[in-house]
Structures are given as structure tokens and as C-alpha cells.
Design an enzyme around this catalytic site. Structure first.
Site, PDB file in Angstrom:
ATOM      1  N   PRO A 239     -16.841 -59.754 151.221  1.00 57.61           N
ATOM      2  CA  PRO A 239     -17.889 -59.571 150.226  1.00 57.61           C
ATOM      3  C   PRO A 239     -18.760 -58.353 150.548  1.00 57.61           C
ATOM      4  CG  PRO A 239     -18.301 -61.526 151.568  1.00 57.61           C
ATOM      5  CD  PRO A 239     -16.987 -60.982 151.984  1.00 57.61           C
ATOM      6  N   PRO A 240     -19.448 -57.819 149.557  1.00 62.72           N
ATOM      7  CA  PRO A 240     -20.272 -56.639 149.783  1.00 62.72           C
ATOM      8  C   PRO A 240     -21.349 -56.901 150.823  1.00 62.72           C
ATOM      9  CG  PRO A 240     -20.393 -57.355 147.468  1.00 62.72           C
ATOM     10  CD  PRO A 240     -19.477 -58.286 148.170  1.00 62.72           C
ATOM     11  N   GLY A 241     -21.645 -55.911 151.615  1.00 61.62           N
ATOM     12  CA  GLY A 241     -22.746 -56.021 152.557  1.00 61.62           C
ATOM     13  C   GLY A 241     -22.370 -56.642 153.885  1.00 61.62           C
ATOM     14  N   GLY A 243     -20.356 -55.239 156.067  1.00 62.78           N
ATOM     15  CA  GLY A 243     -20.125 -54.229 157.093  1.00 62.78           C
ATOM     16  C   GLY A 243     -18.792 -53.517 157.013  1.00 62.78           C
ATOM     17  N   HIS A 461     -17.000 -82.145 152.810  1.00 57.59           N
ATOM     18  CA  HIS A 461     -15.891 -81.649 151.999  1.00 57.59           C
ATOM     19  C   HIS A 461     -14.890 -80.879 152.873  1.00 57.59           C
ATOM     20  CE1 HIS A 461     -14.291 -79.795 148.159  1.00 57.59           C
ATOM     21  NE2 HIS A 461     -13.816 -78.945 149.063  1.00 57.59           N
ATOM     22  N   GLU A 462     -15.423 -79.942 153.635  1.00 58.18           N
ATOM     23  CA  GLU A 462     -14.537 -79.107 154.450  1.00 58.18           C
ATOM     24  C   GLU A 462     -13.905 -79.907 155.573  1.00 58.18           C
ATOM     25  OE1 GLU A 462     -13.632 -76.358 153.373  1.00 58.18           O
ATOM     26  OE2 GLU A 462     -15.156 -76.318 151.813  1.00 58.18           O
ATOM     27  N   HIS A 465     -10.883 -81.717 154.291  1.00 54.28           N
ATOM     28  CA  HIS A 465      -9.658 -80.910 154.266  1.00 54.28           C
ATOM     29  C   HIS A 465      -9.010 -80.862 155.652  1.00 54.28           C
ATOM     30  CE1 HIS A 465      -9.926 -79.310 150.243  1.00 54.28           C
ATOM     31  NE2 HIS A 465     -11.103 -78.750 150.434  1.00 54.28           N
TER      32      HIS A 465
HETATM   33  P1  ADP Z   1     -19.993 -53.233 152.828  1.00 52.09           P
HETATM   34  O1  ADP Z   1     -19.348 -51.905 152.939  1.00 52.09           O
HETATM   35  O2  ADP Z   1     -19.168 -54.359 153.357  1.00 52.09           O
HETATM   36  O3  ADP Z   1     -20.507 -53.538 151.473  1.00 52.09           O
HETATM   37  P2  ADP Z   1     -21.889 -51.997 154.542  1.00 52.09           P
HETATM   38  O4  ADP Z   1     -21.004 -51.581 155.640  1.00 52.09           O
HETATM   39  O5  ADP Z   1     -22.263 -50.958 153.568  1.00 52.09           O
HETATM   40  O6  ADP Z   1     -21.277 -53.227 153.770  1.00 52.09           O
HETATM   41  O7  ADP Z   1     -23.188 -52.671 155.174  1.00 52.09           O
HETATM   42  C1  ADP Z   1     -24.461 -52.331 154.757  1.00 52.09           C
HETATM   43  C2  ADP Z   1     -25.435 -52.387 155.899  1.00 52.09           C
HETATM   44  O8  ADP Z   1     -25.608 -53.710 156.358  1.00 52.09           O
HETATM   45  C3  ADP Z   1     -24.972 -51.623 157.108  1.00 52.09           C
HETATM   46  O9  ADP Z   1     -25.333 -50.295 157.023  1.00 52.09           O
HETATM   47  C4  ADP Z   1     -25.683 -52.331 158.243  1.00 52.09           C
HETATM   48  O10 ADP Z   1     -26.994 -51.870 158.396  1.00 52.09           O
HETATM   49  C5  ADP Z   1     -25.747 -53.750 157.757  1.00 52.09           C
HETATM   50  N1  ADP Z   1     -24.655 -54.546 158.309  1.00 52.09           N
HETATM   51  C6  ADP Z   1     -23.673 -55.152 157.598  1.00 52.09           C
HETATM   52  N2  ADP Z   1     -22.847 -55.826 158.410  1.00 52.09           N
HETATM   53  C7  ADP Z   1     -23.291 -55.631 159.661  1.00 52.09           C
HETATM   54  C8  ADP Z   1     -22.839 -56.060 160.950  1.00 52.09           C
HETATM   55  N3  ADP Z   1     -21.761 -56.846 161.094  1.00 52.09           N
HETATM   56  N4  ADP Z   1     -23.538 -55.665 162.034  1.00 52.09           N
HETATM   57  C9  ADP Z   1     -24.613 -54.887 161.902  1.00 52.09           C
HETATM   58  N5  ADP Z   1     -25.082 -54.451 160.734  1.00 52.09           N
HETATM   59  C10 ADP Z   1     -24.449 -54.806 159.611  1.00 52.09           C
HETATM   60 ZN    ZN Z   2     -12.231 -77.721 149.023  1.00 47.34          ZN
END
Ligand code: ADP
Ligand code: ZN
Ligand code: MG
Length: 653
Positions: A239-241, A243, A461-462, A465
Site C-alpha cells: 500500500p502507499p506510504g 516505503g 477471525h484470523e 483461519h
Molecule cells: P511508498 O513509495 O510506498 O508510497 P514512500 O517510500 O514514498 O512510500 O514513503 C514515504 C515516507 O514515509 C518515506 O519518505 C519515509 O519518510 C516514510 N516511511 C515509509 N516507510 C518507512 C519505513 N519502513 N521506515 C522509515 N520510514 C518510512
Molecule cells: Zn478471512
């Protein structure tokens, strides 16, 4: 460390320099266009002014030409009126002068001369004693020359130049301009210090997988010498965010490789062929500065299944995708080029992308569990002053299931901002808590905080399974049980690998799969007395399998060995079923009845197993609420204990 960082830094600097030049060129073009547009407006104003200046003189009353001729020709002693003085304006082709009537004084007049030779009039006037003069109007002659000849030429030239610039810039370059600008700023942030794996927390597995990519990029020739196939394409799924971009950058930083990043949507242009050309460019550039990483964000933007789109516009995408595949096939192991791609929809990608030699490796980058969240929080809190980092961060990590790495980074930053606003010198627990609240209530958040009730529901639930899978001899297939939201939407899946693949499956295998799939629902019903909405995805899968079982594979006694359904492969994004055409209505009704029966039976089987293993179910649910994720030795221990116990009949019939 510093001596190793130097070449990397210069590499980026030279690239930044090139980019700056390109930007400067682009802005130069823009400036020229603006200048041309301004001068066009100016020229048009001058032209209008010239036309105004050139309008014929209109002083005095305008006199009819015929009347004037008659007056001039009058030789009688008492003429009705007499022209005492007249000036011929040669440019205006007008005669202005003074007309004196016998009764009263003079009167200014102006009359337009006909284009025919007015010499008769002039002669008559001269004969009548009029003082005649000729005004050459040199200024007007000059202006007329400018306005009629030179100005139109200049205006046209300006217009054409402007159009040329606009056409040149409007098609690709205007968009390119924005792109370069954004890419530039995105990359420039990385210039200060290369990102490394130390900047990524809670992604141990992904880091392990990507370490190989780093090793390869650091020394591509070693792979070539060994004849080993290096990684070529790695797909980061999550998912987005969470890393993905961060990891890709970290690999580049670790291996001191150049980093080229582009989003899948940037490839997809309105004009057919532009996307493909861009892919070619990108690979050529990357090849030139190898070792390099090409990072394609949102791969699904360009990599959707081909031939599945509806309406126009997918021609371009297909071309782009084909070019991408060609390029990926076209570089050899020795070139030091690795393509990383990110998506959160691996399910809709074209299967050709996943073939070997392309994105044949997948690395899952998931939302972190409680421990991971603590690691990420700690990482981002580094260099910030907290009242009591250890306990406060642990508390926040506990309270934020479902938060992504980006959310957590944001949380720490928000907390720091709040502290600044309150003019506090350190970040306290209240700041952290308020920051979490803010992020939760923020409009863009999709995940959410689970209440205790939800937490227990999901945990049972989990656990359901997992327990059923273990008890029915599928313990090995359960790698990880987690109540952390996964992928898109709300599902909290127990990851059961190897359950759907395997092209030849016996009926008993499918029956076990069905029981496992419905075990979540069964556990909820057993423990809470009612099901929850969390089982929808399970039901969808189970229903599809039951229909397969009875309708496609002839595995049900009641329907018999008949293929009633076949998969509709034309449907975009997903499966659907078609009847084989010559199927009677009663058969279809019978099929429906069978599907229902099979599902009912599977649920009963699952419930039976869960009853028999109720203590294990409770234990595992409690462990899940506590730790959120069970994997590795902990999970193995729990499951092997279940599997080793004498199995009660899995089916209740
Ligand atoms: P994605 O590309 O999966 O959407 P990003 O790599 O752009 O996510 O992550 C956005 C920001 O969130 C990164 O710049 C960082 O600051 C923070 N972040 C996300 N995941 C991590 C992680 N596992 N460890 C440290 N910081 C993270
Ligand atoms: Zn299930
Ligand atoms: Mg990203």
C-alpha cells in the site's frame, strides 16, 4: 565512508547540472514566447494608432463636392459663396479651406475629392481668385508606408514565431517542463545524503531481498563472471506510504548507483507513441550512467493487462507496455541495470510483466506491525527531543495499528510542530497523541484505528483461519497471521501461501481450502454468536471455488460430471462465469443448490474443527490482540501443537 560517497555525489551533481541546463533551456524558450506575445500586443497597438493617425482630416463642415464645383465655377459678380483659400491635402485626397458667403463671414470646410482628376476644380478655383496651396503630408506618407507594408510583415513574423514556439512547447515540452521541474526537486532532496537501508525501518524481509540487488549493482562483473543470472526486475508490492520508493532509493544509495525515477502515469500520454519513446529514452539514459536503478512508480498505470481495456486510449498504453517489455528483455546481465517497480495492485498487472527475466521477483512491503511501528517511530524521532522516548513511542506504536511508515513519519513531524507551537522545548506524550488524532481524522487516511471490539473480532477471525488450516493438515501453508490491515481496503488476511496454486487439485484439497476460507466466519459465529462484515472477501473466494467444484470440475455428485460453467476471460479485471450455452434451467438451479450445500458443509466442517480446538483458538486470538502479527517460530509452535493433536472428523456428515 566519505571517500566512497564522493563519486556518487559528483555523479548526481553532474546530472543535476544537466537538468539545470535543460530547465534553463526550457525557461529560455518560455521567456522568448512571453516576449513575443508582449511585442505582438505592442505591435497591434501601434498599428491601431497608425490607422487612427491616418484617418482623413475632418476639420470644419464637410462640403459636398458637386456644390463646391458649382461654387468655384461661378463667374457672376454675386456668387452665393466664394472659396477664398484652399489647401489640397495630397495624402488624404481632400480639400480644406475657407468658404465666404456674401451675407456673413468665412466658414471652414472640408471636402473629399473624387479619385478622378480634380484639376478642373482646382483650375476653376484658381481662376476665381482662391489662394491655393498643396500640403504633401510627408509624415502621413511615411506612416502610411509603415502601416500598409512594414507593420503587417512584422506582425505576421511575430505571430508565426510565437505559434512555432507554442506548438513546439505545447505538445511535449510544456508538460516536459513541469516534469523536469518536479523530477528535479524530487531528486535534489536526495543529493544531501544518499538514502541507505539504515533509513528504512521495519522492512527486514524486503531489505534482505533487495540486498542482492545492491550486491549486484555494486559489482555487476562478478555476476557475469560466474554466469549467474542477476536480478533484473523487482516488483515492490504494498500500500502507499509503506516505503517502496524509500527502499528503491536506499538500494541505489547503498550501491552508489544512479537513480532514475518515473511514474507509470507519466508514460501514458494522449499521443500514441510518446510513452514508448519515453521508455526508450529512459533506458538509454540509465544505460549511459550504469550502474543504475530505474524506478517505475505506479507500474499499474502502464502495466495493466493488455487487451482488457474498454474504449480508446489503451492503444498507447499497450505500445508503451510492449516497449517496456522489449527494453527489459534487451539488456544483458553485465550492464548493471536493475528495474525496480512499485504497485499496490499486483493483481491487475499484465502477466507478461511477471515472466522470468522481467519482474520475476516480488517483494512485499506491508503496513508495519506494532514492533515495526516502534522501529519506524524511533527512526524518525532520532535527533528530536522527546520527554521520554522509550515509553511514549511504545505507547503510540500500540495505539496506531494500520498506520503506514509515511503516517508515522508524519506523526512525529506533526508532534514536533505542535510542540513548537506551544513553545515547548521537548516533545511530550500529549503532542504525540494529538498528532495521531490529527492524522486519523485527516481526510486522506484510509486505514483507521481499531476499537477493542473490532480488534477481537478480527483476531478471532484470523485465528480461525489459521487453526482450521493447521488442524486439516495445512499448517505449513500458514506463514503469517496478522490483524494489521493489508493491501487495499479492510481485509486482515492470514497469509496462506500455496493454497490456490497447484494446477491439479483433488477434491479433498479444494474441500480443505473451502473449510479454511470459511473458518474466519465460523470462528466469529462460534465466539460472538454472529458473523461480521469482515468475511465478505472470504465468501467471495469460497463461492467461486464452490462454483468451480460443482460447475467446472464435475466434482459434485448431484450435478454430475458435467461442465456447466466456463471462465469468462474477456471480462476486465476479474473473473466471471458463462454458462456453456446448452445448459438447461433445471441444471443451473441444481448447480445453485449444490454451491449452497457445499458452502454450508464447509462452514460446518470449520465450526467442528474450531470447537475441538477452542483453547488454541482463544490463545491465538489473545496473542494476536497482543502482538498483532504471529510469524516464525511462535506461529510454528502454536500450529504444530494443533496439528499434532488427534484430528476430529473434519466433516460433520
Ligand atoms: P511508498 O513509495 O510506498 O508510497 P514512500 O517510500 O514514498 O512510500 O514513503 C514515504 C515516507 O514515509 C518515506 O519518505 C519515509 O519518510 C516514510 N516511511 C515509509 N516507510 C518507512 C519505513 N519502513 N521506515 C522509515 N520510514 C518510512
Ligand atoms: Zn478471512
Ligand atoms: Mg512511492
Amino acid at each position: 565512508m566519505s571517500d566512497r560517497a564522493a563519486p556518487w555525489a559528483t555523479e548526481v551533481e553532474s546530472k543535476a547540472e544537466r537538468r539545470r541546463q535543460r530547465l534553463a533551456q526550457a525557461t529560455g524558450r518560455q521567456r522568448a514566447a512571453r516576449l513575443l506575445a508582449l511585442s505582438l500586443v505592442g505591435l497591434l497597438l501601434v498599428y491601431a494608432g497608425a490607422l487612427f493617425f491616418l484617418r482623413p482630416a475632418t476639420s470644419g463642415t464637410s462640403l459636398d463636392y458637386g456644390q463646391l464645383v458649382r461654387d468655384a465655377a461661378c463667374t457672376a459678380p454675386r456668387c452665393p459663396a466664394k472659396v477664398t483659400q484652399a489647401t489640397l491635402l495630397s495624402q488624404d485626397n481632400r480639400l480644406v479651406g475657407t468658404l465666404v458667403t456674401p451675407g456673413g463671414g468665412g466658414q471652414q470646410f472640408a471636402t473629399a475629392l473624387p479619385s478622378a482628376d480634380p484639376t478642373t476644380l482646382l483650375r476653376d478655383l484658381a481662376a476665381g481668385g482662391t489662394r491655393l496651396a498643396v500640403d504633401g503630408q510627408e509624415a502621413k506618407a511615411l506612416v502610411r508606408f509603415l502601416a500598409q507594408f512594414l507593420l503587417p510583415l512584422v506582425i505576421l513574423a511575430d505571430l508565426f514565431a510565437l505559434l512555432f514556439l507554442l506548438i513546439q512547447g505545447g505538445g511535449g515540452q510544456a508538460a516536459e517542463l513541469v516534469r523536469f521541474a518536479t523530477l528535479g526537486s524530487r531528486r535534489r532532496t536526495a543529493e544531501a545524503r544518499p538514502t541507505t537501508f539504515a533509513d528504512v525501518a521495519a522492512a527486514g524481509e524486503a531489505v534482505t531481498e533487495l540486498a542482492e540487488v545492491r550486491d549486484y549493482l555494486a559489482d555487476p562483473s562478478a555476476y557475469a563472471a560466474m554466469g549467474a543470472t542477476p536480478p533484473k526486475g523487482v516488483l515492490l508490492v504494498g500500500p502507499p506510504g509503506c516505503g517502496k520508493t524509500l527502499l528503491a532509493r536506499a538500494v541505489a544509495g547503498e550501491a552508489q548507483a544512479s537513480f532514475f525515477s518515473i511514474a507509470g502515469s507519466e508514460f501514458v500520454e494522449v499521443l500514441v507513441g510518446v510513452g514508448a519513446a519515453r521508455v526508450r529514452d529512459l533506458f538509454a539514459q540509465a544505460r549511459a550512467s550504469a550502474p543504475a536503478i530505474i524506478f517505475i512508480d505506479e507500474l499499474d498505470g502502464v502495466g495493466r493487462r493488455r487487451g482488457a481495456g474498454v474504449g480508446q486510449g489503451h492503444d498507447e498504453r499497450e505500445q508503451t507496455l510492449n516497449e517496456l517489455l522489449t527494453q527489459m528483455d534487451g539488456f544483458s546481465p553485465a550492464q548493471g541495470l536493475v528495474v525496480l517497480a512499485a504497485t499496490n495492485r499486483p493483481d491487475i498487472l499484465d502477466p507478461a510483466l511477471m515472466r522470468s527475466g522481467r519482474f520475476d521477483r516480488q517483494v512485499t512491503v506491508d503496513r508495519p506491525d506494532v514492533e515495526g511501528r516502534l522501529d519506524i517511530l524511533t527512526l524518525h524521532a532520532r535527533g528530536r527531543r522527546l520527554v521520554d522516548a522509550e515509553t511514549d513511542l511504545a505507547l503510540v506504536a500500540r495505539a496506531t495499528p494500520g498506520f503506514t511508515g509515511a503516517d508515522l513519519a508524519n506523526l512525529v513531524n506533526e508532534a514536533a510542530l505542535l510542540a513548537v507551537r506551544e513553545q515547548a522545548t521537548v516533545i511530550g506524550r500529549t503532542h504525540l497523541e494529538e498528532a495521531a488524532e490529527r492524522i486519523l481524522s485527516g481526510p486522506r487516511r484510509r486505514g483507521r484505528l481499531l476499537s477493542d471490539e473490532e480488534m477481537y473480532t478480527v483476531a478471532y477471525h484470523e485465528a480461525g483461519h489459521a487453526v482450521v488450516a493447521a488442524a486439516l493438515g495445512k499448517a505449513g501453508a500458514v506463514r503469517k497471521v496478522s490483524i494489521v490491515a493489508r493491501g487495499r481496503g479492510i481485509g486482515h488476511l492470514a497469509t496462506v501461501t500455496g493454497s490456490e496454486d497447484g494446477s491439479v487439485r483433488r477434491r479433498s484439497t479444494i474441500e480443505v481450502q473451502l473449510a479454511v476460507a470459511l473458518a474466519g466466519l465460523a470462528a466469529e459465529e462460534l465466539v460472538f454468536g454472529e458473523p461480521s462484515t469482515g468475511a465478505e472477501a472470504d465468501l467471495e473466494r469460497a463461492t467461486a471455488w464452490a462454483r468451480d467444484l460443482a460447475g467446472r470440475f464435475g466434482m459434485s455428485e448431484a450435478v454430475g460430471p458435467v461442465r456447466v460453467l466456463h471462465e469468462d476471460r474477456e471480462v476486465f479485471l476479474g473473473r466471471d462465469y458463462l454458462t456453456s450455452g446448452d445448459v438447461s434451467q433445471p441444471t443451473l438451479e441444481q448447480l445453485d443448490g449444490e454451491v449452497r450445500r457445499i458452502l454450508e458443509e464447509s462452514r460446518r466442517a470449520a465450526t467442528g474443527v474450531l470447537r475441538a480446538h477452542r483453547p488454541s483458538l482463544d490463545d491465538m486470538a489473545a496473542a494476536l490482540v497482543d502482538q498483532e502479527t504471529l510469524e516464525g517460530p511462535d506461529l510454528e509452535a502454536a500450529l504444530s501443537w494443533i496439528a499434532s493433536r488427534p484430528r476430529r472428523s473434519s466433516r460433520s456428515d
